[in-house]
Design an enzyme around this catalytic site. Structure first.
Site, PDB file in Angstrom:
ATOM      1  N   ASP A 179       0.571  -1.202  -0.038  1.00  0.00           N
ATOM      2  CA  ASP A 179       0.067  -0.230  -0.272  1.00  0.00           C
ATOM      3  C   ASP A 179       1.154   1.056   0.461  1.00  0.00           C
ATOM      4  O   ASP A 179       1.843   1.257   0.059  1.00  0.00           O
ATOM      5  CB  ASP A 179      -0.851  -0.320   1.276  1.00  0.00           C
ATOM      6  CG  ASP A 179      -1.076   1.095   1.368  1.00  0.00           C
ATOM      7  OD1 ASP A 179      -2.555   1.584   0.395  1.00  0.00           O
ATOM      8  OD2 ASP A 179      -2.014   1.725   2.830  1.00  0.00           O
ATOM      9  N   ASP A 197      -0.165   4.996   1.309  1.00  0.00           N
ATOM     10  CA  ASP A 197      -0.676   6.085   2.113  1.00  0.00           C
ATOM     11  C   ASP A 197      -1.105   5.135   3.376  1.00  0.00           C
ATOM     12  O   ASP A 197      -1.262   3.893   3.378  1.00  0.00           O
ATOM     13  CB  ASP A 197      -1.846   6.772   2.451  1.00  0.00           C
ATOM     14  CG  ASP A 197      -1.607   7.690   1.377  1.00  0.00           C
ATOM     15  OD1 ASP A 197      -0.757   8.271   0.836  1.00  0.00           O
ATOM     16  OD2 ASP A 197      -3.048   7.976   0.302  1.00  0.00           O
TER      17      ASP A 197
END
Length: 206
Positions: free
Chosen positions: A8, A10
């Protein structure tokens, strides 16, 4: 690292808390919506999936445009998560990907703002029909890398992302940067710091 790693962005590679919080609070204030309620559930999810839950139907398209503009304007309010640069330095381009709930334009800007390298395999919000917790993004990234998702390691920071990685069949390592470890309990491993990642991956069974 011998296994492919799907990250991922963020909260996992990039600390964009200030940018995300500022953007949502600005838009929520304009529409008199509870920003804190949004911030409790927005992490790891696409704006397209969050906005309809809080804003009236006639405002959704406008809010999405405003969020896109605001988030891009705050792309310089980011920094790398501690250990991110070192973690990426140990992986060759053909063995990792990013799977993000943000747009490719925004997430590329954030990664560049944080001084991180951009992988050739990059799955963004516009590449999938269903965002996290649906596994579509992680399954797509694995296919693009030419490997089975079940052979991959997913690195996430949110409950929605952990659920997506698990649903894809991957081993999930959660980093407790955005959520408390208890909220990430469905992951296979929970770590406090990305600097632990290499040791954790090495310790995983083949």
């Amino acid at each position: 690292m011998d296994r492919s790693v799907l990250f991922d962005i963020d909260g996992t590679l990039v600390d964009s808390t200030e940018a995300v919080t500022t953007s949502w609070r600005t838009v929520a204030s304009r529409y008199r919506v509870d920003a804190e309620a949004i911030l409790r559930v927005c992490h790891g999810r696409r704006d397209e999936d969050v906005v309809p839950e809080f804003f009236p139907p006639e405002a959704v398209a406008s809010v999405l445009r405003e969020m896109a503009d605001l988030e891009l304007s705050y792309a310089d309010l980011v920094r790398p998560i501690p250990g991110a640069t070192a973690a990426l330095a140990t992986i060759t381009d053909g063995r990792w990907a990013v799977v993000t709930s943000g747009s490719r334009r925004l997430m590329t800007a954030r990664m560049r703002g944080a001084g991180l390298r951009i992988p050739p395999t990059f799955v963004a919000a516009e590449d999938v029909r269903h965002g996290k917790p649906d596994p579509e993004g992680y399954l797509l990234a694995a296919r693009q890398l030419g490997v089975a998702a079940s052979s991959c390691i997913v690195v996430e920071d949110s409950p929605a992302g952990v659920a997506a990685g698990k649903a894809a069949g991957a081993v999930v390592v959660a980093i407790a940067t955005t959520h408390a470890p208890a909220e990430l309990a469905h992951a296979d491993v929970v770590v406090d710091d990305l600097r632990e990642l290499d040791q954790v991956i090495t310790s995983l069974p083949a």
